[in-house]
Scaffold this active site. Structure first.
Site, PDB file in Angstrom:
ATOM      1  N   LYS A  72       0.787  -1.341  -0.125  1.00  0.00           N
ATOM      2  CA  LYS A  72       0.060   0.103   0.112  1.00  0.00           C
ATOM      3  C   LYS A  72       0.929   1.284  -0.044  1.00  0.00           C
ATOM      4  CE  LYS A  72      -4.075  -1.830   2.304  1.00  0.00           C
ATOM      5  NZ  LYS A  72      -4.895  -1.101   3.724  1.00  0.00           N
ATOM      6  N   ASP A 109     -10.083   3.280   2.763  1.00  0.00           N
ATOM      7  CA  ASP A 109     -10.180   2.620   4.233  1.00  0.00           C
ATOM      8  C   ASP A 109     -10.827   3.504   5.110  1.00  0.00           C
ATOM      9  OD1 ASP A 109      -9.039   0.025   3.577  1.00  0.00           O
ATOM     10  OD2 ASP A 109      -6.895   0.901   4.187  1.00  0.00           O
TER      11      ASP A 109
END
Ligand SMILES: NC(=O)c1ccc[n+]([C@@H]2O[C@H](COP(=O)([O-])OP(=O)(O)OC[C@H]3O[C@@H](n4cnc5c(N)ncnc54)[C@H](OP(=O)(O)O)[C@@H]3O)[C@@H](O)[C@H]2O)c1
Length: 284
Positions: A72, A109
């Site tokens: 990520k 997220d």
């Protein structure tokens, strides 16, 4: 044209994303596929850059990918455009291939966390309140970002390794304050939301030692750990009459934006999806 997307990680076999996206593809009757790729970090740049030209087994065109641990952060230097949320969080979990082949990096997220809370409570009520965040690892960045978005006036961050909490507070400045790990119970009377972002309480990990005695009346307790679904912290919250929100909702809601960008349908998170994904967890 058949559309495709996937998830890259290293390892990847634990990922629930193929099951989750596969459920939606079937539910909405789409001609689409979603695959999993095991990508070592040193191969990420080549893999991502190749995505706009990649053809699937049945001639599918790839519209993007999800990214999971440990890719990520690395993706930030690879994609062509980093959206504001991803820049603030310092990680990309969703890549979208634009029509001109450009790679756009996003982080969903934080919004996934907010949407998960919103299933149970009115998040607007948190405006001006105080939150307590346990942990300062990768996931905590997105959570603190989400709390700032929700309008919390003060965000208390505590972590076993204090320097990591300080780095997180410095990165996402507005209204953050760092506490020693041993002080985590002493502030509960001021707190309207408690979030566990540590791996404590997860299957195979030590328990989270945390009494909720003295927590402000009407407070909400949430744990982003979702194996088990009802962690010790959430059981303690329910026993004491607090609203408890489990971590599965965040996982499901963060996936919506990618699915919509790749396949053109805004998917729904409902009880049937939860059940289906939970079954996949049980099989892992
Ligand atoms: N629901 C969701 O969608 C979602 C999304 C992402 C992650 N998660 C879950 O969130 C958890 C954390 O993930 P992550 O990626 O942030 O992991 P990470 O970057 O490795 O961070 C782990 C965190 O847990 C703390 N910790 C670990 N062992 C501890 C111990 N014995 N005592 C006190 N603190 C301890 C670490 O503290 P130190 O800094 O001191 O090591 C750190 O704050 C995992 O369970 C993961 O599955 C859920």
């Amino acid at each position: 044209m058949i559309k495709a997307a996937g998830v890259m990680g290293f390892p990847i076999s634990h990922s629930l994303s193929p099951r989750l996206h596969g459920y939606w593809i079937k539910k909405y009757g789409l001609e689409a596929t979603y695959v999993a790729w095991e990508v070592p970090p040193e191969r990420l740049a080549a893999k991502l850059k190749n995505l706009p030209d990649l053809l699937g087994e049945n001639g599918e065109l790839f519209r993007g990918t999800n990214l999971t641990i440990p890719l990520k952060e690395k993706a930030l230097e690879i994609v062509d455009i980093v959206e504001e949320d991803a820049r603030a969080i310092g990680a990309i979990n969703t890549v979208v291939v634009e029509g001109d082949g450009l790679l756009i990096g996003r982080n969903t997220d934080g919004i996934g966390f907010i949407d998960s809370l919103a299933e149970k409570i009115d998040v607007a009520d948190f405006k001006g309140k105080t939150a307590l965040v346990l942990g300062a690892g990768g996931a905590a960045k997105a959570i603190v970002f989400a709390l700032i978005k929700m309008g919390f006036a003060k965000i208390l961050i505590t972590n076993r390794t204090r320097t990591r909490a300080e780095e997180l507070a410095d990165h996402l400045t507005d209204g953050t304050e760092v506490l020693d790990w041993d002080e985590r119970e002493s502030v509960l009377s001021q707190v309207s939301l408690v979030v566990n972002t540590t791996s404590l309480g997860m299957k195979g990990q030590p328990a989270l030692e945390m009494s909720l005695q003295g927590l402000k009346a009407g407070a909400v307790v949430t744990d982003i750990v979702y194996t088990p679904l009802k962690t010790g912290l959430l059981l303690e919250a329910e026993k004491n009459g607090f609203v408890a929100v489990d971590g599965l909702g965040m996982l499901l809601h963060q996936a919506k934006a990618g699915f919509e960008a790749w396949f053109g349908v805004r998917p729904e998170v409902d009880a049937d999806l939860r059940e289906f994904v939970l079954q996949g967890l049980a099989d892992k």
